[in-house]
Write a protein that holds these residues in place. Structure first.
Motif, mmCIF file in Angstrom:
data_model
loop_
_atom_site.group_PDB
_atom_site.id
_atom_site.type_symbol
_atom_site.label_atom_id
_atom_site.label_comp_id
_atom_site.label_asym_id
_atom_site.label_seq_id
_atom_site.Cartn_x
_atom_site.Cartn_y
_atom_site.Cartn_z
ATOM 1 N N TRP A 26 -7.631 23.756 3.895
ATOM 2 C CA TRP A 26 -6.442 23.979 3.060
ATOM 3 C C TRP A 26 -6.725 25.029 1.971
ATOM 4 N N GLU A 27 -7.867 24.915 1.318
ATOM 5 C CA GLU A 27 -8.219 25.874 0.282
ATOM 6 C C GLU A 27 -8.433 27.270 0.883
ATOM 7 N N LYS A 42 -5.051 28.792 1.724
ATOM 8 C CA LYS A 42 -4.325 29.239 0.527
ATOM 9 C C LYS A 42 -4.845 30.595 0.048
ATOM 10 N N ARG A 43 -6.166 30.778 0.126
ATOM 11 C CA ARG A 43 -6.742 32.046 -0.336
ATOM 12 C C ARG A 43 -6.333 33.211 0.564
ATOM 13 N N ARG A 84 -3.761 33.132 2.838
ATOM 14 C CA ARG A 84 -2.370 33.026 3.294
ATOM 15 C C ARG A 84 -2.320 32.875 4.816
ATOM 16 N N PRO A 106 -0.036 27.244 3.517
ATOM 17 C CA PRO A 106 -0.182 26.552 2.224
ATOM 18 C C PRO A 106 -0.002 27.491 1.042
ATOM 19 N N ASP A 107 0.584 26.960 -0.016
ATOM 20 C CA ASP A 107 0.641 27.675 -1.291
ATOM 21 C C ASP A 107 0.093 26.764 -2.381
ATOM 22 N N GLU A 108 0.117 27.251 -3.617
ATOM 23 C CA GLU A 108 -0.481 26.502 -4.720
ATOM 24 C C GLU A 108 0.217 25.180 -4.986
ATOM 25 N N SER A 135 1.647 23.204 -2.672
ATOM 26 C CA SER A 135 1.655 22.289 -1.527
ATOM 27 C C SER A 135 0.331 21.538 -1.419
ATOM 28 N N TYR A 144 -2.081 19.060 1.534
ATOM 29 C CA TYR A 144 -2.194 18.815 2.978
ATOM 30 C C TYR A 144 -1.617 17.457 3.379
ATOM 31 N N ASN A 183 8.243 26.065 2.588
ATOM 32 C CA ASN A 183 7.549 26.281 1.314
ATOM 33 C C ASN A 183 8.544 26.704 0.240
#
Length: 424
Positions: free
Chosen positions: A277-278, A281-282, A284, A389-391, A393, A395, A424
């Protein structure tokens, strides 16, 4: 005093404390007496004014002023505590006035003890015909209050002195214990700094003191032996530490693996999901989740038993494992007959293709067999969810969405997949 037992000393203390409580109770008792006196005095004054009001009202309405004066003089003679009596008609004229002595400032206080008043009404028409004002002597009340204060102060004085004696008595007894406690707290067996000598006291404090000294002597005797043991133990601890480190590595691996299917377990899944997930996010990147559930698995357990059910779970785990194409694809047992596949940089359409591939592999297996037991073909239902994922959201939201899709797949007939994109 040093030979008296602590038990007896505490009894003496309890007696002194009880006497203090008696003093407090005496105070409460005196307050009750005062209140009863006040209520009695108020009731007497009210009864007097309630008694004379109808007679006064009747005399005024009939115009019998002389009779009123004679009646009120008689009332004054019968009530020696009356200091002032005024009867004023509705026009403000004084009909009757009696004054024994000029009123002091304290006697002019308006309350139910020193003062009472009431509107006089015509007993026939009910109209107001005047007002009566009565002032009473309060010397009995003042005398009672003075006496009560003196007695209460004496009792409290005696109780206070007793309490101070008790406090000093306790402080003196505990001074010896305090000194003993300080030495015990400062005691270090390595340097043997306990300097107190045995006590000649025969009470419990002396027994405790001497018992501690004996204990210190024994501790000092064991100190050398403990040093030798500690040296040998240090060697053994070093050996055991190495063994424990190896065992911990094995336990860590076991803690992340499902014991039946040898897939990653739910704990390992959570760790992997957090990392993916992290990363997503980094960069996209898209993340997809497939939640898989064996259809009618409860019937297998109920009909053939858990041993057969466990065999089916292991076979299904193998089918799911061989269906994955990429090293980054992650498979875990989610719980019971549920499995979860985490796909990094895989969109929802590719996830659907993977579900179709799993269904084909299940179909190719045909009937599952265990010894002489032959099961009908096993099918699975799938819930697919996908998102970038964004900041904001988490998992867990994607898992919930996949679980919702799985529920709809099972509800709509099983042996199928339902896909949902997370907005999102």
């Amino acid at each position: 005093m040093r030979g008296i037992s602590i038990e007896l000393k505490m009894i003496i203390g309890a007696i002194l404390f009880a006497m203090f409580l008696v003093g407090y109770e005496r105070f409460q008792f005196s307050e009750n007496i005062v209140q009863q006196f006040l209520e009695s005095k108020k009731s007497k004054n009210k009864l007097l004014i309630d008694t004379i009001s109808p007679v006064i009202g009747l005399n005024i309405s009939l115009g019998l002023n002389d009779a009123n004066t004679e009646y009120l003089n008689q009332i004054v003679k019968q009530n020696s505590d009356l200091l002032n009596f005024d009867l004023i008609d509705s026009n403000g004229f004084t009909i009757f006035h009696f004054e024994k002595n000029p009123l002091s400032e304290s006697q002019k206080i308006v309350d139910g003890i020193r003062y009472a008043s009431q509107i006089i009404k015509d007993p026939v028409t009910g109209e107001s015909v005047g007002t009566v004002h009565l002032y009473f002597d309060d010397h009995e009340y003042q005398a009672m209050m003075q006496k009560n204060r003196e007695i209460t102060l004496k009792i409290f004085g005696i109780s206070f002195v007793m309490l101070m004696i008790f406090i000093l008595f306790v402080k003196k007894e505990f001074k010896f214990l305090k000194k003993l406690s300080e030495h015990v707290l400062q005691y270090d067996p390595q340097i043997n700094n306990f300097t107190l000598q045995k006590s000649d006291r025969t009470d419990e404090v002396g027994v405790i003191h001497n018992a501690i000294i004996s204990m210190v002597d024994k501790i000092n005797g064991y100190a050398t032996l403990l040093d030798d043991l500690n040296h040998s133990l240090a060697i053994k601890v070093e050996e055991r530490t190495q063994e424990l480190q190896e065992a911990n590595l094995q336990l860590k691996e076991l803690s992340l693996t499902d014991s039946l299917t040898h897939l990653s377990n739910r704990r390992s899944l959570a760790i992997h999901l957090q990392e993916i997930w992290e990363l997503a996010k980094r960069h996209r990147s898209i993340v997809s989740i497939i939640m898989c559930d064996i259809d009618h698995f409860k019937q297998v357990n109920d009909k053939y038993g858990h041993i057969v059910g466990d065999t089916v779970l292991k076979d299904i785990a193998n089918i799911l494992q061989v269906s994955l194409k990429r090293k980054s694809d992650f498979l875990a047992r989610y719980g019971g007959e549920e499995f979860m596949i985490v796909l990094y940089e895989v969109d929802i359409h590719a996830a659907e293709e993977l579900c179709i591939s799993i269904q084909k592999n299940l179909k190719n297996i045909g009937k599952f067999e265990y010894k002489e037991v032959k099961l009908n073909p096993i099918t699975m239902s799938f819930g697919i969810s996908s998102t970038v994922p964004d900041e904001a959201s988490e998992y867990n939201d994607l898992i919930k969405l996949a679980d919702t899709a799985l529920y709809q797949a099972k509800k709509s007939g099983r042996n199928r997949f339902i896909s949902m994109n997370q907005k999102n």
